[in-house]
Write an enzyme that holds these catalytic residues in place. Structure first.
Site, PDB file in Angstrom:
ATOM      1  N   LYS A   1     -18.387  19.460  17.455  1.00 27.04           N
ATOM      2  CA  LYS A   1     -18.542  20.698  18.223  1.00 27.04           C
ATOM      3  C   LYS A   1     -19.547  21.671  17.571  1.00 27.04           C
ATOM      4  O   LYS A   1     -20.741  21.439  17.672  1.00 27.04           O
ATOM      5  CB  LYS A   1     -17.167  21.327  18.485  1.00 27.04           C
ATOM      6  CG  LYS A   1     -16.292  20.312  19.262  1.00 27.04           C
ATOM      7  CD  LYS A   1     -15.061  20.833  19.948  1.00 27.04           C
ATOM      8  CE  LYS A   1     -14.540  19.769  20.893  1.00 27.04           C
ATOM      9  NZ  LYS A   1     -13.310  19.106  20.522  1.00 27.04           N
TER      10      LYS A   1
ATOM     11  N   ASP B   1      -8.615  17.486  10.533  1.00 23.61           N
ATOM     12  CA  ASP B   1      -9.543  17.315  11.647  1.00 23.61           C
ATOM     13  C   ASP B   1      -9.959  18.715  12.093  1.00 23.61           C
ATOM     14  O   ASP B   1      -9.225  19.399  12.804  1.00 23.61           O
ATOM     15  CB  ASP B   1      -8.879  16.533  12.782  1.00 23.61           C
ATOM     16  CG  ASP B   1      -9.836  16.304  13.950  1.00 23.61           C
ATOM     17  OD1 ASP B   1     -10.940  16.893  13.943  1.00 23.61           O
ATOM     18  OD2 ASP B   1      -9.478  15.539  14.861  1.00 23.61           O
TER      19      ASP B   1
ATOM     20  N   TYR C   1      -4.975  16.129  18.872  1.00 28.06           N
ATOM     21  CA  TYR C   1      -5.979  15.236  19.472  1.00 28.06           C
ATOM     22  C   TYR C   1      -7.044  14.941  18.425  1.00 28.06           C
ATOM     23  O   TYR C   1      -7.524  15.835  17.741  1.00 28.06           O
ATOM     24  CB  TYR C   1      -6.613  15.928  20.678  1.00 28.06           C
ATOM     25  CG  TYR C   1      -7.689  15.110  21.365  1.00 28.06           C
ATOM     26  CD1 TYR C   1      -7.380  13.898  21.994  1.00 28.06           C
ATOM     27  CD2 TYR C   1      -9.006  15.553  21.406  1.00 28.06           C
ATOM     28  CE1 TYR C   1      -8.367  13.155  22.642  1.00 28.06           C
ATOM     29  CE2 TYR C   1      -9.992  14.815  22.057  1.00 28.06           C
ATOM     30  CZ  TYR C   1      -9.671  13.617  22.669  1.00 28.06           C
ATOM     31  OH  TYR C   1     -10.645  12.891  23.310  1.00 28.06           O
TER      32      TYR C   1
HETATM   33  C1  LIG Z   1     -13.018  17.512  20.470  1.00 30.02           C
HETATM   34  C2  LIG Z   1     -12.192  16.944  19.376  1.00 30.02           C
HETATM   35  C3  LIG Z   1     -12.362  15.636  18.901  1.00 30.02           C
HETATM   36  C4  LIG Z   1     -13.282  14.657  19.567  1.00 30.02           C
HETATM   37  O1  LIG Z   1     -14.609  15.046  19.496  1.00 30.02           O
HETATM   38  P1  LIG Z   1     -15.639  14.408  20.563  1.00 30.02           P
HETATM   39  O2  LIG Z   1     -16.957  14.975  20.134  1.00 30.02           O
HETATM   40  O3  LIG Z   1     -15.186  14.845  21.906  1.00 30.02           O
HETATM   41  O4  LIG Z   1     -15.567  12.938  20.382  1.00 30.02           O
HETATM   42  C5  LIG Z   1     -11.634  15.248  17.796  1.00 30.02           C
HETATM   43  N1  LIG Z   1     -10.777  16.088  17.182  1.00 30.02           N
HETATM   44  C6  LIG Z   1     -10.579  17.335  17.610  1.00 30.02           C
HETATM   45  C7  LIG Z   1      -9.647  18.229  16.867  1.00 30.02           C
HETATM   46  C8  LIG Z   1     -11.254  17.806  18.733  1.00 30.02           C
HETATM   47  O5  LIG Z   1     -11.029  19.041  19.183  1.00 30.02           O
END
Ligand SMILES: *Cc1c(COP(=O)(O)O)cnc(C)c1O
Length: 441
Positions: A273, A245, A150
């Site tokens: 995060k 990511d 994701y």
């Molecule tokens: C949570 C998440 C996102 C998106 O971040 P948001 O602050 O919710 O837009 C992107 N990549 C990873 C791996 C994530 O866990």
């Protein structure tokens, strides 16, 4: 449970009339575990309290950001100090320089390619910007992503994306024209041959390979180090950029995230995060020569009204300053205790973990102890989510708050000790000893 939640129920009834599904992010809606969402009102350390006064140990940690739990005094002080000066200027400010220097200095010792950073307001924005930058730098269009990874709700990444999408059973999102994803190549994780073939085919037009080095949005699909190293090599050979990511793994498994953990230096990294200390912050970082292409220095446009927001920067800095080596060591020790103790109980369900991230999964029928956890999205049985839904209700009744979806991971926070881990183990074991003795038909 619902009889204990009259105020949550009332708020939810109001919420659905104004907010679609009553929530501002879909997984919060409890659709995959049943019931209605619990409205929280206070947090302190590892504890949260809902609007009806029920207390829970928080193993969701706002989906990862709260590595120090709720309202750590240092973070609160930093926010307060900034709050009394200004909330936002839309000009450069000292706090963003301090956080940028702090992060670059920390990362550089571990990831030599982390030379520049730019702040945004979410993980989604970080990914969107990193992809644009990779395409601008290479002059190429295609991007390889992996099934179950994701990357936020960027149009081009909403293909086999895990997180809320897998939970709600929507493989793709409506509203994304096919032409927006035509440059996205989706491959299975843990399959270097497939990656090699795709790079051979698209290499000349391949801008980047992006992945969660610790995939944690479709269960916890820990990868073999050789797979990640192989992707690094494929990028070196083809001239594509490797993007990690690290929105979940960054500052979570180590100060240098998964890049440090696996000793692989990607060309670009995305954060979110934890980096905001509980405030909305994202960031992307990487090679200076790549960043030379971004506006105002270069032709790749990227901007944000509230980017580098002083209050959010102060919170992030305070949170990262608290993340010392002993904190990581202690969290990893608690994660190890949770895993080894649960897995020693001999249930069919097992617990996978890395550092302070954990995930429960149903192991294959006839699996032996020592068999490995899933590494690909298609190795997770959809039916196992019904068991998770029952586990989730059992946890709520017993004062444990976990993410309302079995595809989501759990998080430990620094204020926790063995006491909270043993409590969680007790609740898990109580559930699975009944569940696996009398499996529902
Ligand atoms: C949570 C998440 C996102 C998106 O971040 P948001 O602050 O919710 O837009 C992107 N990549 C990873 C791996 C994530 O866990």
């Amino acid at each position: 449970m619902n009889e204990r939640l009259p105020t949550s129920q009332k708020l939810y009834d109001r919420a659905v009339k104004a907010i679609p599904g009553g929530v501002n992010s879909p997984v919060r809606a409890f659709r995959s575990v049943g019931g209605t969402p619990i409205f929280m009102s206070r947090g302190e350390g590892y504890r949260i309290t809902d609007v009806d006064g029920n207390e829970f140990i928080d193993f969701c940690c706002s989906w990862g950001p709260l590595i120090h739990g709720h309202r750590h005094p240092d973070i609160m002080k930093a926010i307060e100090r900034q709050m009394h000066r200004a909330l936002t200027f839309g000009t450069p400010c000292e706090a963003e320089v301090e956080l940028a220097e702090f992060v670059i200095e920390r990362l550089q010792a571990r990831i030599p390619t982390a030379e520049r950073i730019r702040f945004v307001s979410s993980g989604t924005e970080a990914v969107m910007s990193a992809l644009r930058l990779a395409r601008g730098f290479t002059g190429r269009s295609k991007v390889i992503k992996f099934e179950g990874c994701y990357h936020g709700h960027v149009d081009s990444m909403l293909v086999k994306a895990g997180s809320g999408l897998v939970t709600s059973g929507v493989p793709d999102s409506a509203g994304v024209p096919a032409s927006f994803t035509e440059h996205t190549i989706v491959l299975p994780l843990d399959d270097l041959d497939a990656a090699r073939k795709a790079v051979a085919e698209h290499g000349k037009d391949l801008a980047a390979i992006i992945l969660e080095p610790i995939p944690a949005n479709n269960g916890l699909l820990l990868q073999r180090p050789e797979f990640l190293q192989g992707l690094r090599r494929l990028c070196d050979e083809s001239g594509a950029l490797l993007i990690f990511d690290e929105v979940i793994s960054g500052f979570r498994v180590a100060a240098g995230g998964a890049a440090e953990y696996y000793k692989i230096a990607p060309d670009l990294l995305t954060y979110g995060k934890i980096i905001g200390g509980g405030m909305p912050v994202g960031a992307f970082a990487g090679r200076a020569d790549v960043f030379a292409q971004i506006a105002p220095d270069g032709p790749v446009y990227q901007a944000g009204t509230l980017s580098g927001n002083p209050v959010a920067m102060s919170a992030g800095l305070a949170q990262l300053r608290l993340l010392t080596e002993p904190v990581y060591k202690n969290l990893a020790g608690l994660g190890e205790l949770l895993k080894s103790d649960f897995n020693a109980a001999g249930f069919r369900w097992k617990l996978a973990s890395i550092g302070s991230i954990f995930w429960l999964y149903e192991s294959a029928q006839g699996a032996k102890d020592g068999d490995e956890a899933p590494r690909r999205a298609d190795q997770i049985r959809r039916e196992s989510m019904e068991t998770y839904a029952r586990l989730h209700r059992h946890c709520l009744r017993n004062g444990i708050y976990m993410a309302p979806s079995g595809y989501e991971v759990g998080f430990l926070s620094a204020p926790m000790s063995e006491v909270q881990i043993y409590r969680l183990l007790e609740i898990f074991k109580d559930f699975f000893s009944k569940e696996e003795r009398n499996p529902p038909q």
